[in-house]
Design an enzyme around this catalytic site. Structure first.
Site, PDB file in Angstrom:
ATOM      1  N   SER A  53       0.858  -1.191   0.000  1.00  0.00           N
ATOM      2  CA  SER A  53       0.000   0.000   0.000  1.00  0.00           C
ATOM      3  C   SER A  53       0.889   1.235   0.000  1.00  0.00           C
ATOM      4  O   SER A  53       2.101   1.137   0.262  1.00  0.00           O
ATOM      5  CB  SER A  53      -0.888  -0.004   1.251  1.00  0.00           C
ATOM      6  OG  SER A  53      -0.087   0.180   2.407  1.00  0.00           O
ATOM      7  N   THR A  55      -5.067  -8.772   6.364  1.00  0.00           N
ATOM      8  CA  THR A  55      -5.465  -8.980   7.760  1.00  0.00           C
ATOM      9  C   THR A  55      -4.958 -10.318   8.315  1.00  0.00           C
ATOM     10  O   THR A  55      -4.465 -10.376   9.446  1.00  0.00           O
ATOM     11  CB  THR A  55      -7.010  -8.897   7.868  1.00  0.00           C
ATOM     12  OG1 THR A  55      -7.409  -7.567   7.506  1.00  0.00           O
ATOM     13  CG2 THR A  55      -7.495  -9.191   9.272  1.00  0.00           C
ATOM     14  N   GLU A  79     -10.673  -0.510  -9.626  1.00  0.00           N
ATOM     15  CA  GLU A  79     -11.763  -0.947  -8.744  1.00  0.00           C
ATOM     16  C   GLU A  79     -13.056  -0.238  -9.081  1.00  0.00           C
ATOM     17  O   GLU A  79     -13.075   0.959  -9.341  1.00  0.00           O
ATOM     18  CB  GLU A  79     -11.376  -0.682  -7.275  1.00  0.00           C
ATOM     19  CG  GLU A  79     -12.453  -1.116  -6.284  1.00  0.00           C
ATOM     20  CD  GLU A  79     -12.003  -0.979  -4.820  1.00  0.00           C
ATOM     21  OE1 GLU A  79     -10.842  -1.290  -4.521  1.00  0.00           O
ATOM     22  OE2 GLU A  79     -12.817  -0.535  -4.005  1.00  0.00           O
ATOM     23  N   ASP A 105      -0.849  -1.592  -4.073  1.00  0.00           N
ATOM     24  CA  ASP A 105      -2.212  -1.866  -3.611  1.00  0.00           C
ATOM     25  C   ASP A 105      -2.932  -0.536  -3.350  1.00  0.00           C
ATOM     26  O   ASP A 105      -2.407   0.335  -2.647  1.00  0.00           O
ATOM     27  CB  ASP A 105      -2.115  -2.692  -2.315  1.00  0.00           C
ATOM     28  CG  ASP A 105      -3.451  -3.251  -1.868  1.00  0.00           C
ATOM     29  OD1 ASP A 105      -4.329  -3.461  -2.729  1.00  0.00           O
ATOM     30  OD2 ASP A 105      -3.600  -3.507  -0.657  1.00  0.00           O
ATOM     31  N   HIS A 153     -10.842  -8.213  -3.202  1.00  0.00           N
ATOM     32  CA  HIS A 153     -10.203  -7.563  -2.045  1.00  0.00           C
ATOM     33  C   HIS A 153     -10.903  -8.016  -0.773  1.00  0.00           C
ATOM     34  O   HIS A 153     -11.982  -8.608  -0.826  1.00  0.00           O
ATOM     35  CB  HIS A 153     -10.320  -6.037  -2.170  1.00  0.00           C
ATOM     36  CG  HIS A 153      -9.318  -5.445  -3.101  1.00  0.00           C
ATOM     37  ND1 HIS A 153      -8.297  -4.642  -2.681  1.00  0.00           N
ATOM     38  CD2 HIS A 153      -9.168  -5.577  -4.448  1.00  0.00           C
ATOM     39  CE1 HIS A 153      -7.559  -4.285  -3.720  1.00  0.00           C
ATOM     40  NE2 HIS A 153      -8.068  -4.833  -4.813  1.00  0.00           N
ATOM     41  N   GLY A 154     -10.308  -7.686   0.352  1.00  0.00           N
ATOM     42  CA  GLY A 154     -10.963  -7.978   1.627  1.00  0.00           C
ATOM     43  C   GLY A 154     -11.252  -9.452   1.796  1.00  0.00           C
ATOM     44  O   GLY A 154     -12.310  -9.840   2.285  1.00  0.00           O
ATOM     45  N   SER A 197      -9.496 -11.897   3.503  1.00  0.00           N
ATOM     46  CA  SER A 197      -8.921 -12.668   4.609  1.00  0.00           C
ATOM     47  C   SER A 197     -10.001 -13.526   5.259  1.00  0.00           C
ATOM     48  O   SER A 197     -11.161 -13.108   5.384  1.00  0.00           O
ATOM     49  CB  SER A 197      -8.308 -11.733   5.662  1.00  0.00           C
ATOM     50  OG  SER A 197      -7.002 -11.347   5.269  1.00  0.00           O
ATOM     51  N   ASP A 255      -6.996   2.986  -7.583  1.00  0.00           N
ATOM     52  CA  ASP A 255      -8.300   2.834  -6.935  1.00  0.00           C
ATOM     53  C   ASP A 255      -9.083   4.131  -7.028  1.00  0.00           C
ATOM     54  O   ASP A 255      -8.991   4.999  -6.162  1.00  0.00           O
ATOM     55  CB  ASP A 255      -8.108   2.408  -5.473  1.00  0.00           C
ATOM     56  CG  ASP A 255      -9.441   2.156  -4.783  1.00  0.00           C
ATOM     57  OD1 ASP A 255     -10.496   2.384  -5.411  1.00  0.00           O
ATOM     58  OD2 ASP A 255      -9.434   1.734  -3.614  1.00  0.00           O
TER      59      ASP A 255
HETATM   60  O1  LIG Z   1      -7.899  -6.291   0.231  1.00  0.00           O
HETATM   61  C1  LIG Z   1      -6.911  -6.251   0.927  1.00  0.00           C
HETATM   62  C2  LIG Z   1      -5.739  -5.470   0.505  1.00  0.00           C
HETATM   63  O2  LIG Z   1      -5.981  -4.725  -0.639  1.00  0.00           O
HETATM   64  C3  LIG Z   1      -6.781  -6.991   2.211  1.00  0.00           C
HETATM   65  O3  LIG Z   1      -8.024  -7.481   2.678  1.00  0.00           O
HETATM   66  P1  LIG Z   1      -8.137  -8.104   4.163  1.00  0.00           P
HETATM   67  O4  LIG Z   1      -8.284  -6.968   5.105  1.00  0.00           O
HETATM   68  O5  LIG Z   1      -9.344  -8.967   4.148  1.00  0.00           O
HETATM   69  O6  LIG Z   1      -6.891  -8.900   4.400  1.00  0.00           O
HETATM   70  O1  LIG Z   2      -6.461  -2.651   1.690  1.00  0.00           O
HETATM   71  C1  LIG Z   2      -5.643  -2.171   2.460  1.00  0.00           C
HETATM   72  C2  LIG Z   2      -4.511  -2.984   2.954  1.00  0.00           C
HETATM   73  O2  LIG Z   2      -4.931  -3.830   3.989  1.00  0.00           O
HETATM   74  C3  LIG Z   2      -3.345  -2.103   3.337  1.00  0.00           C
HETATM   75  O3  LIG Z   2      -3.580  -1.386   4.482  1.00  0.00           O
HETATM   76  P1  LIG Z   2      -2.619  -0.140   4.904  1.00  0.00           P
HETATM   77  O4  LIG Z   2      -3.000   1.014   4.032  1.00  0.00           O
HETATM   78  O5  LIG Z   2      -2.881   0.056   6.358  1.00  0.00           O
HETATM   79  O6  LIG Z   2      -1.192  -0.582   4.632  1.00  0.00           O
HETATM   80 ZN   LIG Z   3      -7.945  -3.951  -0.782  1.00  0.00          ZN
HETATM   81 ZN   LIG Z   4     -11.245   1.147  -2.636  1.00  0.00          ZN
END
Ligand SMILES: O=C(CO)COP(=O)(O)O
Ligand SMILES: O=C[C@H](O)COP(=O)(O)O
Ligand SMILES: [Zn+2]
Ligand SMILES: [Zn+2]
Length: 312
Positions: A50, A262, A134, A82, A216-217, A219, A104
């Site tokens: 990120s 996560t 996205e 990311d 995404h998301g 986990s 994004d």
């Molecule tokens: O989408 C993510 C990073 O772009 C991470 O998603 P999680 O928070 O579910 O791990």
């Molecule tokens: O989607 C976001 C990722 O989990 C990265 O998070 P961060 O911006 O805290 O590094």
């Molecule tokens: Zn993400």
């Molecule tokens: Zn977004």
């Protein structure tokens, strides 16, 4: 050996009905923990960063660390930005040697999102860098939310087609009910697979075949590491992720990239808490970061076997 972009990875993943793991990296132990597992399982992987992580790791250290992972493992590794917030951040990553970037623009209106994505695609493609964008808002919604509310925030299949056609973007992150972080659902976990199916149908009907979708998301929020945190002084009550079967299902469909941050954070933090709680006299960082690295490897190994199916 050099870093690769995501093009071939996604082609083989789509045809093979599997997905490539995209893991967020924040330090050396996380990088090593991930690639140790990928090496044993012989799988390509996406290491993603990120904007915040890039700042934390510092760009030059980060690039050399990931280059070292390629050199040591000989694996196909893509270095991916990311959630790039704007063109400048994407450009910076590309100029540093990233092989893939995400722009994004999902928080902008559709036409604006199309415009900024197009600009990034143009700059990236001239440099052999692949681009993810996205569409839709990545928020979990409550089980009792009606269909019109879901329609307002989840990815609209017609817009997805228009977006891909107008931008030429290489992959698309969609919203079907996943969300970032450790608290994804209050009630039962639910994803809108019909919507995913519809998006693919629209693309196929327009002659865009085998188009890679990104989740995404994603986990699973492994109860084992949540417990490890909580048993050692943490407070993560009510944490809940995406069930493994749902991720498998997504991977067997058009989803070619599954994002996990996560789960890595929980494995790392649970491990560190455990060592420090069980051995209050310990002050050697190698002991707690070492267990963290080991558990990141265990976690990623489990993801490859049970979620991704990406072993060669
Ligand atoms: O989408 C993510 C990073 O772009 C991470 O998603 P999680 O928070 O579910 O791990
Ligand atoms: O989607 C976001 C990722 O989990 C990265 O998070 P961060 O911006 O805290 O590094
Ligand atoms: Zn993400
Ligand atoms: Zn977004």
């Amino acid at each position: 050996m050099a870093l690769v972009n995501t093009k071939k990875m996604f082609e083989t993943a789509y045809k093979g009905g599997f997905a490539i793991g995209a893991f967020n990296i924040n330090n050396m132990e996380i990088v090593q923990g991930i690639v140790d597992a990928c090496k044993v399982k012989n799988t390509p992987v996406i290491l993603q960063v990120s904007a915040g992580a890039m700042k934390y790791m510092r760009p030059t250290y980060l690039k050399h660390l990931v280059d070292a992972a390629v050199e040591e493992t000989g694996l196909d590794i893509a270095l991916h930005l990311d959630h790039g917030p704007d063109f400048e951040t994407c450009k910076k990553a590309i100029d540093l040697g990233f092989t893939s970037v995400m722009i994004d623009g999902s928080h902008h209106p559709l036409q604006e999102n199309i415009e900024i994505t197009k600009k990034v695609v143009e700059y990236a493609h001239e440099r052999n860098v692949t681009v993810e964008a996205e569409l839709g808002r990545l928020a979990g919604i409550e089980d009792d939310v009606d269909v019109s509310a879901a329609d307002a925030i989840y990815t609209n299949p017609d817009e997805a087609l228009e977006f891909v056609q107008k931008t030429g973007v290489d992959s698309l992150a969609i919203a079907i009910g996943t969300s970032h972080g450790a608290y994804k659902f209050k009630g039962e976990a639910k994803l809108d697979f019909d919507r995913l199916e519809k998006i693919t149908e629209k693309l196929e009907a327009a002659g865009i075949h085998n188009y890679p979708i990104v989740l995404h998301g994603a986990s699973a929020v492994d109860p084992k590491y949540v417990a490890m945190c909580n048993e050692n002084g943490g407070n993560l009550g009510g944490a809940k992720g995406i069930p493994t079967e749902m991720l498998r299902k997504a991977a067997s469909m058009a989803v070619c990239k599954i994002n996990m941050d996560t789960d890595i954070r929980l494995a790392m933090t649970g491990s560190i808490r455990k060592v420090l709680n069980e051995k209050p006299e310990e002050f050697d960082p190698r002991k707690y970061l070492g267990l963290g690295r080991e558990n990141v490897t265990n976690l990623v190994t489990g993801k490859i076997e049970n979620v991704l199916g990406s072993s060669k």
